[in-house]
Scaffold this active site. Structure first.
Site, PDB file in Angstrom:
ATOM      1  N   LYS A  13      -9.611   1.166   9.183  1.00  0.00           N
ATOM      2  CA  LYS A  13      -8.638   0.404   8.390  1.00  0.00           C
ATOM      3  C   LYS A  13      -8.206  -0.858   9.135  1.00  0.00           C
ATOM      4  O   LYS A  13      -8.149  -1.946   8.560  1.00  0.00           O
ATOM      5  CB  LYS A  13      -7.398   1.270   8.070  1.00  0.00           C
ATOM      6  N   ARG A  87       1.579   6.530   2.965  1.00  0.00           N
ATOM      7  CA  ARG A  87       0.975   7.762   3.483  1.00  0.00           C
ATOM      8  C   ARG A  87       1.574   9.008   2.856  1.00  0.00           C
ATOM      9  O   ARG A  87       1.127  10.120   3.167  1.00  0.00           O
ATOM     10  CB  ARG A  87       1.213   7.837   4.989  1.00  0.00           C
ATOM     11  N   ARG A 126     -12.066   4.365  21.418  1.00  0.00           N
ATOM     12  CA  ARG A 126     -11.270   3.152  21.153  1.00  0.00           C
ATOM     13  C   ARG A 126     -10.549   2.682  22.428  1.00  0.00           C
ATOM     14  O   ARG A 126      -9.940   3.466  23.152  1.00  0.00           O
ATOM     15  CB  ARG A 126     -10.232   3.441  20.075  1.00  0.00           C
ATOM     16  N   ARG A 159      -5.053   4.481  23.362  1.00  0.00           N
ATOM     17  CA  ARG A 159      -3.773   4.644  22.656  1.00  0.00           C
ATOM     18  C   ARG A 159      -3.170   5.994  23.008  1.00  0.00           C
ATOM     19  O   ARG A 159      -3.889   6.976  23.164  1.00  0.00           O
ATOM     20  CB  ARG A 159      -4.020   4.540  21.150  1.00  0.00           C
ATOM     21  N   ARG A 170      -3.541  14.618  13.694  1.00  0.00           N
ATOM     22  CA  ARG A 170      -3.458  13.465  12.768  1.00  0.00           C
ATOM     23  C   ARG A 170      -4.408  13.652  11.584  1.00  0.00           C
ATOM     24  O   ARG A 170      -4.074  13.323  10.447  1.00  0.00           O
ATOM     25  CB  ARG A 170      -3.781  12.165  13.516  1.00  0.00           C
TER      26      ARG A 170
HETATM   27  P1  AP5 Z   1      -9.773   1.332  13.612  1.00  0.00           P
HETATM   28  O1  AP5 Z   1     -10.152   0.150  12.806  1.00  0.00           O
HETATM   29  O2  AP5 Z   1      -8.747   1.186  14.667  1.00  0.00           O
HETATM   30  O3  AP5 Z   1      -9.447   2.557  12.626  1.00  0.00           O
HETATM   31  P2  AP5 Z   1      -8.116   2.899  11.835  1.00  0.00           P
HETATM   32  O4  AP5 Z   1      -8.517   3.498  10.532  1.00  0.00           O
HETATM   33  O5  AP5 Z   1      -7.208   1.719  11.810  1.00  0.00           O
HETATM   34  O6  AP5 Z   1      -7.594   4.042  12.789  1.00  0.00           O
HETATM   35  P3  AP5 Z   1      -6.154   4.384  13.328  1.00  0.00           P
HETATM   36  O7  AP5 Z   1      -6.373   5.476  14.337  1.00  0.00           O
HETATM   37  O8  AP5 Z   1      -5.414   3.169  13.789  1.00  0.00           O
HETATM   38  O9  AP5 Z   1      -5.496   4.949  12.043  1.00  0.00           O
HETATM   39  P4  AP5 Z   1      -4.246   5.785  11.900  1.00  0.00           P
HETATM   40  O10 AP5 Z   1      -4.001   5.743  10.452  1.00  0.00           O
HETATM   41  O11 AP5 Z   1      -4.321   7.138  12.519  1.00  0.00           O
HETATM   42  O12 AP5 Z   1      -3.190   5.029  12.853  1.00  0.00           O
HETATM   43  P5  AP5 Z   1      -1.947   4.105  12.563  1.00  0.00           P
HETATM   44  O13 AP5 Z   1      -1.865   3.138  13.643  1.00  0.00           O
HETATM   45  O14 AP5 Z   1      -1.893   3.648  11.169  1.00  0.00           O
HETATM   46  O15 AP5 Z   1     -11.131   1.901  14.281  1.00  0.00           O
HETATM   47  C1  AP5 Z   1     -11.089   2.981  15.192  1.00  0.00           C
HETATM   48  C2  AP5 Z   1     -12.144   2.742  16.285  1.00  0.00           C
HETATM   49  O16 AP5 Z   1     -13.441   2.751  15.676  1.00  0.00           O
HETATM   50  C3  AP5 Z   1     -12.014   1.379  16.985  1.00  0.00           C
HETATM   51  O17 AP5 Z   1     -12.393   1.523  18.328  1.00  0.00           O
HETATM   52  C4  AP5 Z   1     -13.026   0.475  16.251  1.00  0.00           C
HETATM   53  O18 AP5 Z   1     -13.540  -0.515  17.120  1.00  0.00           O
HETATM   54  C5  AP5 Z   1     -14.099   1.490  15.858  1.00  0.00           C
HETATM   55  N1  AP5 Z   1     -14.747   1.175  14.573  1.00  0.00           N
HETATM   56  C6  AP5 Z   1     -14.147   0.680  13.453  1.00  0.00           C
HETATM   57  N2  AP5 Z   1     -15.063   0.545  12.464  1.00  0.00           N
HETATM   58  C7  AP5 Z   1     -16.255   0.968  12.978  1.00  0.00           C
HETATM   59  C8  AP5 Z   1     -17.571   1.073  12.427  1.00  0.00           C
HETATM   60  N3  AP5 Z   1     -17.845   0.707  11.152  1.00  0.00           N
HETATM   61  N4  AP5 Z   1     -18.555   1.562  13.219  1.00  0.00           N
HETATM   62  C9  AP5 Z   1     -18.273   1.935  14.514  1.00  0.00           C
HETATM   63  N5  AP5 Z   1     -17.047   1.840  15.089  1.00  0.00           N
HETATM   64  C10 AP5 Z   1     -16.051   1.375  14.316  1.00  0.00           C
HETATM   65  O19 AP5 Z   1      -0.742   5.176  12.713  1.00  0.00           O
HETATM   66  C11 AP5 Z   1      -0.429   5.754  13.956  1.00  0.00           C
HETATM   67  C12 AP5 Z   1       0.769   6.674  13.795  1.00  0.00           C
HETATM   68  O20 AP5 Z   1       1.905   5.913  13.361  1.00  0.00           O
HETATM   69  C13 AP5 Z   1       0.621   7.788  12.753  1.00  0.00           C
HETATM   70  O21 AP5 Z   1      -0.012   8.938  13.278  1.00  0.00           O
HETATM   71  C14 AP5 Z   1       2.075   8.054  12.375  1.00  0.00           C
HETATM   72  O22 AP5 Z   1       2.719   8.806  13.373  1.00  0.00           O
HETATM   73  C15 AP5 Z   1       2.674   6.644  12.408  1.00  0.00           C
HETATM   74  N6  AP5 Z   1       2.601   5.960  11.094  1.00  0.00           N
HETATM   75  C16 AP5 Z   1       1.919   4.809  10.819  1.00  0.00           C
HETATM   76  N7  AP5 Z   1       2.079   4.468   9.543  1.00  0.00           N
HETATM   77  C17 AP5 Z   1       2.871   5.423   8.978  1.00  0.00           C
HETATM   78  C18 AP5 Z   1       3.368   5.633   7.669  1.00  0.00           C
HETATM   79  N8  AP5 Z   1       3.074   4.787   6.656  1.00  0.00           N
HETATM   80  N9  AP5 Z   1       4.138   6.720   7.452  1.00  0.00           N
HETATM   81  C19 AP5 Z   1       4.455   7.577   8.452  1.00  0.00           C
HETATM   82  N10 AP5 Z   1       4.010   7.440   9.716  1.00  0.00           N
HETATM   83  C20 AP5 Z   1       3.218   6.363   9.976  1.00  0.00           C
END
Ligand code: AP5
Length: 220
Positions: A13, A87, A126, A159, A170
């Protein structure tokens, strides 16, 4: 154009959202990034959020909605790429309401689909730059110099919530609390597109751009 980038942890994402934001000149709102910044600054919101994030749980809806409301007051007049939000059903309903007040609605929900074993490998690999926010992957997209950011040279870090046990939690939280939103949007008649997210980054991006450029097309 208001777009939701949807998918499990590690689906890409952030990676795809950053590219789409550049391509369509729209701001990307990542609630995860906002929360990590609050944690980094040590604000009271950050301290509260950190307990949930480190455990792999969702931060309470009212905290998230406060952040999103504040953001929409000053940013994204032309639309927003929402990354990692909504979410929960409460967040989805609140977003519908907020956009309605602005005379807008969700244009598309783009669901990135990636098999679980691939997600775990991506997340384990990552590495992020604390200086400029660039994201790398030791398996799929390594930096030129090991451990250093290509853009600003800072030392790359993992991270806090990317250890295996927290990642598994997660993923479970995603399945239980977030994945049901797919049905929510389907029922509401919101345009929802599933995209094969396990392909290379540029191929996934190509599919997303095609979908957003040609609303009638349904192909991946
Ligand atoms: P990346 O692009 O970083 O993936 P992502 O989907 O953004 O993954 P996240 O782990 O950031 O998602 P998340 O939803 O768990 O975390 P968030 O920060 O929102 O890619 C991942 C890796 O793969 C990278 O190294 C990238 O280089 C690689 N990659 C990407 N595409 C690729 C491809 N096509 N091929 C190969 N490699 C690839 O949330 C974190 C925490 O915050 C949550 O757990 C929760 O506690 C809180 N939180 C955030 N938003 C909310 C909400 N709305 N409500 C409640 N809690 C929330």
């Amino acid at each position: 154009m208001d777009i939701i980038l949807f998918g499990p942890p590690g689906a890409g994402k952030g990676t795809q959202g950053t590219l789409l934001a550049e391509r369509f000149r729209l701001p990307r709102l990542s609630t995860g990034d906002l929360l990590r910044e609050a944690v980094r600054q040590g604000t009271s919101l950050g301290l509260e959020a950190r307990r949930y994030m480190d455990a792999g749980e969702l931060v309470p809806d009212e905290v998230i909605l406060g952040l999103v409301r504040e953001y929409l007051q000053t940013e994204g007049d032309e639309g927003v790429i929402f990354d990692g939000f909504p979410r929960t059903q409460a967040q989805a309903r609140a977003l519908d309401q907020l956009l309605e007040e602005l005379g807008r609605r969700i244009g598309a929900v783009l669901v990135l689909e990636v098999p679980d074993e691939n997600l775990v490998r991506r997340i384990a690999g990552r590495r992020s730059c604390p200086g400029c926010g660039a994201v790398f992957n030791v398996h799929f997209d390594p930096p030129t110099v090991q451990g250093k950011c290509d853009r600003c040279g800072a030392a790359l870090v993992g991270r806090a919530d990317d250890d295996e046990a927290t990642v598994r939690r997660r993923l479970a939280v995603y399945r239980a609390q977030t994945a049901p939103l797919i049905e929510y949007y389907e029922r509401a008649g919101t345009r929802l597109e599933r995209v094969a997210g396990e392909r290379p980054v540029d191929q996934v991006q190509h599919s997303l751009v095609e979908l957003l450029s040609a609303p009638a097309a349904g192909a991946q």
